[in-house]
Design a protein around this motif. Structure first.
Motif, PDB file in Angstrom:
ATOM      1  N   GLY A  54       1.176   5.905   8.090  1.00  0.00           N
ATOM      2  CA  GLY A  54       1.927   5.084   9.026  1.00  0.00           C
ATOM      3  C   GLY A  54       1.018   4.576  10.140  1.00  0.00           C
ATOM      4  N   VAL A  55       1.572   3.727  11.000  1.00  0.00           N
ATOM      5  CA  VAL A  55       0.772   3.154  12.084  1.00  0.00           C
ATOM      6  C   VAL A  55       0.226   4.249  12.991  1.00  0.00           C
ATOM      7  CG1 VAL A  55       0.796   1.637  14.101  1.00  0.00           C
ATOM      8  CG2 VAL A  55       2.073   0.990  12.069  1.00  0.00           C
ATOM      9  N   SER A  56       1.099   5.189  13.389  1.00  0.00           N
ATOM     10  CA  SER A  56       0.676   6.238  14.316  1.00  0.00           C
ATOM     11  C   SER A  56      -0.410   7.117  13.718  1.00  0.00           C
ATOM     12  CB  SER A  56       1.882   7.101  14.737  1.00  0.00           C
ATOM     13  OG  SER A  56       2.497   7.679  13.603  1.00  0.00           O
ATOM     14  N   GLU A  57      -0.305   7.421  12.411  1.00  0.00           N
ATOM     15  CA  GLU A  57      -1.310   8.247  11.744  1.00  0.00           C
ATOM     16  C   GLU A  57      -2.642   7.512  11.657  1.00  0.00           C
ATOM     17  OE1 GLU A  57      -3.451  11.105   9.663  1.00  0.00           O
ATOM     18  OE2 GLU A  57      -1.666  11.236  10.933  1.00  0.00           O
ATOM     19  N   ALA A  58      -2.592   6.212  11.325  1.00  0.00           N
ATOM     20  CA  ALA A  58      -3.819   5.415  11.243  1.00  0.00           C
ATOM     21  C   ALA A  58      -4.500   5.330  12.609  1.00  0.00           C
ATOM     22  CB  ALA A  58      -3.502   4.016  10.721  1.00  0.00           C
ATOM     23  N   VAL A  59      -3.708   5.118  13.653  1.00  0.00           N
ATOM     24  CA  VAL A  59      -4.259   5.050  15.012  1.00  0.00           C
ATOM     25  C   VAL A  59      -4.845   6.403  15.402  1.00  0.00           C
ATOM     26  CG1 VAL A  59      -3.682   4.752  17.453  1.00  0.00           C
ATOM     27  CG2 VAL A  59      -2.767   3.161  15.760  1.00  0.00           C
ATOM     28  N   ARG A  60      -4.138   7.506  15.015  1.00  0.00           N
ATOM     29  CA  ARG A  60      -4.632   8.857  15.330  1.00  0.00           C
ATOM     30  C   ARG A  60      -5.980   9.107  14.681  1.00  0.00           C
ATOM     31  NH1 ARG A  60      -5.564  13.421  13.507  1.00  0.00           N
ATOM     32  NH2 ARG A  60      -4.954  12.841  11.383  1.00  0.00           N
ATOM     33  N   LEU A 224      -1.663  -8.085  -3.225  1.00  0.00           N
ATOM     34  CA  LEU A 224      -2.995  -8.345  -3.780  1.00  0.00           C
ATOM     35  C   LEU A 224      -4.084  -7.785  -2.868  1.00  0.00           C
ATOM     36  CD1 LEU A 224      -2.598 -12.027  -5.070  1.00  0.00           C
ATOM     37  CD2 LEU A 224      -2.811  -9.948  -6.454  1.00  0.00           C
ATOM     38  N   THR A 225      -3.863  -7.865  -1.554  1.00  0.00           N
ATOM     39  CA  THR A 225      -4.819  -7.302  -0.600  1.00  0.00           C
ATOM     40  C   THR A 225      -4.890  -5.785  -0.729  1.00  0.00           C
ATOM     41  OG1 THR A 225      -4.427  -9.103   0.969  1.00  0.00           O
ATOM     42  CG2 THR A 225      -5.378  -7.091   1.861  1.00  0.00           C
ATOM     43  N   VAL A 226      -3.723  -5.136  -0.863  1.00  0.00           N
ATOM     44  CA  VAL A 226      -3.671  -3.678  -1.026  1.00  0.00           C
ATOM     45  C   VAL A 226      -4.353  -3.270  -2.330  1.00  0.00           C
ATOM     46  CG1 VAL A 226      -2.170  -1.656  -1.191  1.00  0.00           C
ATOM     47  CG2 VAL A 226      -1.527  -3.552   0.296  1.00  0.00           C
ATOM     48  N   GLU A 251       2.380   3.777  -8.718  1.00  0.00           N
ATOM     49  CA  GLU A 251       2.811   5.173  -8.823  1.00  0.00           C
ATOM     50  C   GLU A 251       2.524   5.928  -7.527  1.00  0.00           C
ATOM     51  OE1 GLU A 251       4.536   6.562 -11.165  1.00  0.00           O
ATOM     52  OE2 GLU A 251       4.505   4.852 -12.562  1.00  0.00           O
ATOM     53  N   SER A 252       1.358   5.662  -6.931  1.00  0.00           N
ATOM     54  CA  SER A 252       0.999   6.354  -5.687  1.00  0.00           C
ATOM     55  C   SER A 252       1.923   5.979  -4.531  1.00  0.00           C
ATOM     56  CB  SER A 252      -0.454   6.053  -5.308  1.00  0.00           C
ATOM     57  OG  SER A 252      -0.589   4.715  -4.849  1.00  0.00           O
ATOM     58  N   ARG A 253       2.558   4.807  -4.647  1.00  0.00           N
ATOM     59  CA  ARG A 253       3.526   4.369  -3.633  1.00  0.00           C
ATOM     60  C   ARG A 253       4.950   4.727  -4.030  1.00  0.00           C
ATOM     61  NH1 ARG A 253      -0.898   3.804  -1.486  1.00  0.00           N
ATOM     62  NH2 ARG A 253      -1.490   2.030  -0.177  1.00  0.00           N
ATOM     63  N   GLN A 254       5.058   5.640  -5.014  1.00  0.00           N
ATOM     64  CA  GLN A 254       6.352   6.160  -5.467  1.00  0.00           C
ATOM     65  C   GLN A 254       7.286   5.056  -5.935  1.00  0.00           C
ATOM     66  OE1 GLN A 254       7.921   8.832  -2.413  1.00  0.00           O
ATOM     67  NE2 GLN A 254       5.826   9.276  -1.754  1.00  0.00           N
ATOM     68  N   ARG A 255       6.699   4.007  -6.510  1.00  0.00           N
ATOM     69  CA  ARG A 255       7.456   2.862  -7.015  1.00  0.00           C
ATOM     70  C   ARG A 255       8.351   2.246  -5.942  1.00  0.00           C
ATOM     71  NH1 ARG A 255       7.819   2.443 -12.648  1.00  0.00           N
ATOM     72  NH2 ARG A 255       6.595   4.012 -13.759  1.00  0.00           N
ATOM     73  N   SER A 256       7.870   2.278  -4.721  1.00  0.00           N
ATOM     74  CA  SER A 256       8.644   1.780  -3.582  1.00  0.00           C
ATOM     75  C   SER A 256       7.971   0.551  -2.980  1.00  0.00           C
ATOM     76  CB  SER A 256       8.758   2.876  -2.506  1.00  0.00           C
ATOM     77  OG  SER A 256       9.233   2.343  -1.289  1.00  0.00           O
ATOM     78  N   VAL A 257       8.720  -0.554  -2.893  1.00  0.00           N
ATOM     79  CA  VAL A 257       8.190  -1.769  -2.278  1.00  0.00           C
ATOM     80  C   VAL A 257       7.901  -1.531  -0.797  1.00  0.00           C
ATOM     81  CG1 VAL A 257       8.715  -4.173  -1.683  1.00  0.00           C
ATOM     82  CG2 VAL A 257       9.353  -3.274  -3.932  1.00  0.00           C
ATOM     83  N   ARG A 262       3.429  -0.894   3.274  1.00  0.00           N
ATOM     84  CA  ARG A 262       3.038  -0.139   4.464  1.00  0.00           C
ATOM     85  C   ARG A 262       1.810  -0.797   5.086  1.00  0.00           C
ATOM     86  NH1 ARG A 262       3.046   6.237   4.455  1.00  0.00           N
ATOM     87  NH2 ARG A 262       5.053   5.870   5.454  1.00  0.00           N
ATOM     88  N   GLY A 263       1.903  -1.069   6.388  1.00  0.00           N
ATOM     89  CA  GLY A 263       0.838  -1.791   7.071  1.00  0.00           C
ATOM     90  C   GLY A 263       1.082  -3.287   7.096  1.00  0.00           C
ATOM     91  N   GLY A 264       2.136  -3.738   6.385  1.00  0.00           N
ATOM     92  CA  GLY A 264       2.410  -5.165   6.295  1.00  0.00           C
ATOM     93  C   GLY A 264       2.722  -5.811   7.633  1.00  0.00           C
TER      94      GLY A 264
END
Length: 290
Positions: A54-60, A224-226, A251-257, A262-264
């Motif tokens: 998530g944003v907070s984790e990336a910033v951390r 495509l960027t991801v 699969e790593s994104r748990q088949r979730s759009v 995330r990060g979009g």
């Protein structure tokens, strides 16, 4: 009579050549300035893409590494973005000039900038994919210990086949860049004219048109960027193709759009700011040189 026409023709040819050279230069300067300003946002987005954070984790993560490392890896995107937009704007203008006289009565004039952008985007992808590859490896925090410098990365990539080394991720990058350039050059100028027609100043209208065009491009092309970032983030290991890499990513994104995007939100913010500035600076330079 013929002798008097020749100097005029030579003068017009020199002026035309200067205008063509200026489009390359203006594109590079615009990108250089925008990349320096938006790099911290870009790095946050990249961490979200490769670590599924998530944003907070990336910033951390970035905060824990310290401000000294905040601009670690800036050289690659600075070179890449500057070279990329130098080529993009310069080649698009060059291709457009070639298309205009040869496509009369065949293609609508309003479609020519977009078609020229498509061609420029494809060339840009081939030239810049190696730089994007180095950048992706550098900004992956998991590579800090065994690939800490540009030199160590280049040594490893030189030992790989080109398809799995420098040109890993070429297909999604080409698709993203070509489609993005097609949309950008097709929409940017009409949007700017429409905004000016509504009373916005010539300074504000290119900035807003660049932001709006970027928003239209960023969201549909974000997967495509991801995909490219995840294909390029490490050196060595299993050499998966595009479809296998996409399946692994999905699969790593748990088949979730939602997780895929995330990060979009930060991508849209960074892209809007970056392309708003690039468009405005480029437009200003173009007017001043005219």
């Amino acid at each position: 009579m013929a002798g008097s026409l020749k100097p005029k023709q030579d003068e017009e040819g020199c002026r035309d050549q200067m205008v063509r050279s200026n489009t390359f230069f203006h594109g590079g300067i615009s990108s250089l300035l925008s990349t320096l300003i938006t790099f911290p946002i870009y790095k946050t987005v990249f961490r979200q893409q490769i670590h599924n954070a998530g944003v907070s984790e990336a910033v951390r993560q970035l905060y824990s590494e310290g401000h000294v490392k905040l601009y670690r890896g800036v050289v690659s995107p600075l070179l890449m973005k500057t070279l990329s937009n130098t080529l993009l704007f310069g080649l698009q203008d060059t291709i457009l000039r070639q298309l205009t006289p040869s496509s009369q009565n065949l293609i609508s004039p309003s479609a020519l900038p977009a078609l020229a952008g498509l061609g420029a985007g494809m060339v840009e992808a081939v030239v810049c994919t190696p730089l994007e590859r180095v950048q992706s490896v550098l900004q992956n925090g998991k590579n800090d210990r065994h690939l800490p410098t540009h030199k160590s990365i280049l040594v490893r990539l030189n030992a790989q086949k080109r398809s799995s080394g420098y040109y890993r991720g070429l297909l999604p990058i080409t698709a993203r860049n070509a489609l993005g350039s097609f949309i950008y050059f097709g929409l940017q100028e009409p949007l700017k004219d429409a905004l000016e027609g509504r009373g916005l100043s010539p300074v504000v209208s290119p900035f807003i048109s660049g932001m709006l065009t970027s928003m239209v491009i960023s969201l549909p092309l974000y997967p495509l960027t991801v995909l490219a970032a995840n294909m390029q983030k490490q050196v060595g290991g299993e050499d998966k193709g595009v479809m296998a890499s996409w399946k692994k990513l999905w699969e790593s994104r748990q088949r979730s759009v939602a997780l895929l995007y995330r990060g979009g939100s930060l991508v849209v913010l960074r892209s809007c700011m970056s392309w708003g500035m690039i468009t405005a600076i480029y437009d200003m330079q173009k007017k001043n040189s005219g």
